[in-house]
Scaffold this motif. Structure first.
Motif, mmCIF file in Angstrom:
data_model
loop_
_atom_site.group_PDB
_atom_site.id
_atom_site.type_symbol
_atom_site.label_atom_id
_atom_site.label_comp_id
_atom_site.label_asym_id
_atom_site.label_seq_id
_atom_site.Cartn_x
_atom_site.Cartn_y
_atom_site.Cartn_z
ATOM 1 N N ASP A 6 0.911 -1.247 -0.032
ATOM 2 C CA ASP A 6 0.055 0.048 -0.090
ATOM 3 C C ASP A 6 0.891 1.263 -0.025
ATOM 4 N N GLY A 7 2.155 1.074 -0.333
ATOM 5 C CA GLY A 7 3.157 2.295 -0.256
ATOM 6 C C GLY A 7 3.693 2.494 -1.613
ATOM 7 N N LEU A 8 4.432 3.686 -1.545
ATOM 8 C CA LEU A 8 4.993 3.941 -2.789
ATOM 9 C C LEU A 8 6.306 4.630 -2.477
ATOM 10 N N LEU A 9 7.225 4.433 -3.333
ATOM 11 C CA LEU A 9 8.885 5.007 -3.101
ATOM 12 C C LEU A 9 9.140 5.684 -4.573
ATOM 13 N N ALA A 10 9.316 7.049 -4.209
ATOM 14 C CA ALA A 10 9.729 7.848 -5.589
ATOM 15 C C ALA A 10 10.982 8.794 -5.231
ATOM 16 N N ILE A 11 11.687 9.533 -6.169
ATOM 17 C CA ILE A 11 12.713 10.369 -6.043
ATOM 18 C C ILE A 11 12.228 11.493 -6.918
ATOM 19 N N PHE A 12 12.815 12.612 -6.410
ATOM 20 C CA PHE A 12 13.223 13.812 -7.245
ATOM 21 C C PHE A 12 14.458 14.205 -7.353
ATOM 22 N N PRO A 13 15.281 13.827 -8.433
ATOM 23 C CA PRO A 13 16.561 13.856 -8.463
ATOM 24 C C PRO A 13 17.023 15.464 -8.535
ATOM 25 N N ILE A 14 18.199 15.581 -7.941
ATOM 26 C CA ILE A 14 18.714 16.922 -7.909
ATOM 27 C C ILE A 14 19.944 16.961 -8.890
ATOM 28 N N ALA A 15 20.009 17.476 -9.958
ATOM 29 C CA ALA A 15 21.212 17.325 -10.753
ATOM 30 C C ALA A 15 22.092 18.275 -10.349
ATOM 31 N N GLU A 16 21.819 19.540 -9.990
ATOM 32 C CA GLU A 16 22.762 20.653 -9.432
ATOM 33 C C GLU A 16 22.444 21.094 -8.079
ATOM 34 N N THR A 17 23.650 21.537 -7.367
ATOM 35 C CA THR A 17 23.395 21.964 -5.953
ATOM 36 C C THR A 17 22.479 23.154 -5.846
ATOM 37 N N ASP A 18 22.600 24.135 -6.870
ATOM 38 C CA ASP A 18 21.652 25.135 -6.773
ATOM 39 C C ASP A 18 20.469 25.160 -7.010
ATOM 40 N N ALA A 19 19.721 23.641 -7.288
ATOM 41 C CA ALA A 19 18.436 23.427 -7.605
ATOM 42 C C ALA A 19 17.822 22.589 -6.173
ATOM 43 N N VAL A 20 18.717 22.548 -5.413
ATOM 44 C CA VAL A 20 18.126 21.713 -4.270
ATOM 45 C C VAL A 20 16.750 22.402 -3.678
ATOM 46 N N ALA A 21 16.696 23.762 -3.474
ATOM 47 C CA ALA A 21 15.438 24.257 -2.860
ATOM 48 C C ALA A 21 14.218 24.238 -3.663
ATOM 49 N N ALA A 22 14.329 24.245 -5.169
ATOM 50 C CA ALA A 22 13.454 24.235 -6.314
ATOM 51 C C ALA A 22 13.010 22.989 -6.362
ATOM 52 N N ILE A 23 13.821 21.704 -6.137
ATOM 53 C CA ILE A 23 13.369 20.497 -6.218
ATOM 54 C C ILE A 23 12.668 20.060 -5.080
ATOM 55 N N ALA A 24 13.084 20.524 -3.728
ATOM 56 C CA ALA A 24 12.506 20.306 -2.489
ATOM 57 C C ALA A 24 11.108 20.723 -2.554
ATOM 58 N N LYS A 25 10.892 21.953 -2.995
ATOM 59 C CA LYS A 25 9.520 22.628 -3.167
ATOM 60 C C LYS A 25 8.863 21.970 -4.154
ATOM 61 N N ALA A 26 9.113 21.621 -5.222
ATOM 62 C CA ALA A 26 8.273 20.739 -6.164
ATOM 63 C C ALA A 26 7.757 19.368 -5.629
ATOM 64 N N ALA A 27 8.753 18.893 -4.599
ATOM 65 C CA ALA A 27 8.207 17.713 -3.986
ATOM 66 C C ALA A 27 7.024 17.901 -2.922
ATOM 67 N N VAL A 28 7.424 19.032 -2.323
ATOM 68 C CA VAL A 28 6.446 19.367 -1.343
ATOM 69 C C VAL A 28 5.109 19.728 -1.951
ATOM 70 N N ALA A 29 5.108 20.484 -3.061
ATOM 71 C CA ALA A 29 3.860 20.987 -4.047
ATOM 72 C C ALA A 29 3.084 19.475 -4.312
ATOM 73 N N ALA A 30 4.032 18.789 -4.859
ATOM 74 C CA ALA A 30 3.543 17.284 -5.405
ATOM 75 C C ALA A 30 2.799 16.717 -4.130
ATOM 76 N N ALA A 31 3.203 16.387 -3.023
ATOM 77 C CA ALA A 31 2.748 15.804 -2.018
ATOM 78 C C ALA A 31 1.274 16.605 -1.440
ATOM 79 N N ARG A 32 1.402 18.044 -1.374
ATOM 80 C CA ARG A 32 0.383 18.789 -0.884
ATOM 81 C C ARG A 32 -0.843 18.605 -1.902
ATOM 82 N N ASN A 33 -0.663 18.562 -3.148
ATOM 83 C CA ASN A 33 -1.602 18.415 -4.197
ATOM 84 C C ASN A 33 -2.323 16.808 -4.087
ATOM 85 N N ALA A 34 -1.296 15.965 -3.806
ATOM 86 C CA ALA A 34 -1.844 14.624 -3.765
ATOM 87 C C ALA A 34 -2.852 14.274 -2.754
ATOM 88 N N ILE A 35 -2.431 14.913 -1.537
ATOM 89 C CA ILE A 35 -3.240 14.603 -0.394
ATOM 90 C C ILE A 35 -4.540 15.414 -0.244
#
Length: 117
Positions: A66-95
């Motif tokens: 009943d679970g799921l494992l996913a990743i949001f790859p970070i190719a460049e260190t300056d993209a960490v914040a943007a990728i983290a925000k995208a993951a949170v947005a995905a979670a927020r929208n999914a719930i």
């Protein structure tokens, strides 16, 4: 993995935001509800999560019961914040498709995280 770039027994190191989720109360529900209903619930949950994960640049690695494992790859260190925000947005929208105590808990955790910065 799906395109054959990684094979069993090999690996690749990467930086990513990890997503791990499961359906709270699954065992109790599966004991109580008909199997067709549980499959419908799981399908709806996975479809909502998968759409948001893919839509925000994530990749589903596997479904685990009943679970799921996913990743949001970070190719460049300056993209960490943007990728983290995208993951949170995905979670927020999914719930937003889910109701119940788990949603309330996630909301309280989110508010605590805002307070803590």
């Amino acid at each position: 993995m799906l395109t054959g770039q990684i094979r069993r027994g090999t690996g690749m190191e990467l930086t990513a935001v990890l997503w791990s989720s499961d359906l709270r109360g699954f065992t109790e529900r599966s004991d109580r509800l008909p199997s067709e209903r549980m499959i419908a619930i799981l399908n709806a949950l996975f479809e909502a999560q998968a759409a948001e994960i893919r839509g925000h640049g994530g990749e589903i690695l596997k479904f685990i019961g009943d679970g799921l494992l996913a990743i949001f790859p970070i190719a460049e260190t300056d993209a960490v914040a943007a990728i983290a925000k995208a993951a949170v947005a995905a979670a927020r929208n999914a719930i937003a498709t889910v109701i119940g105590p788990a949603v309330n808990l996630v909301s309280r955790i989110e508010n605590a995280a805002k307070t803590l910065g």
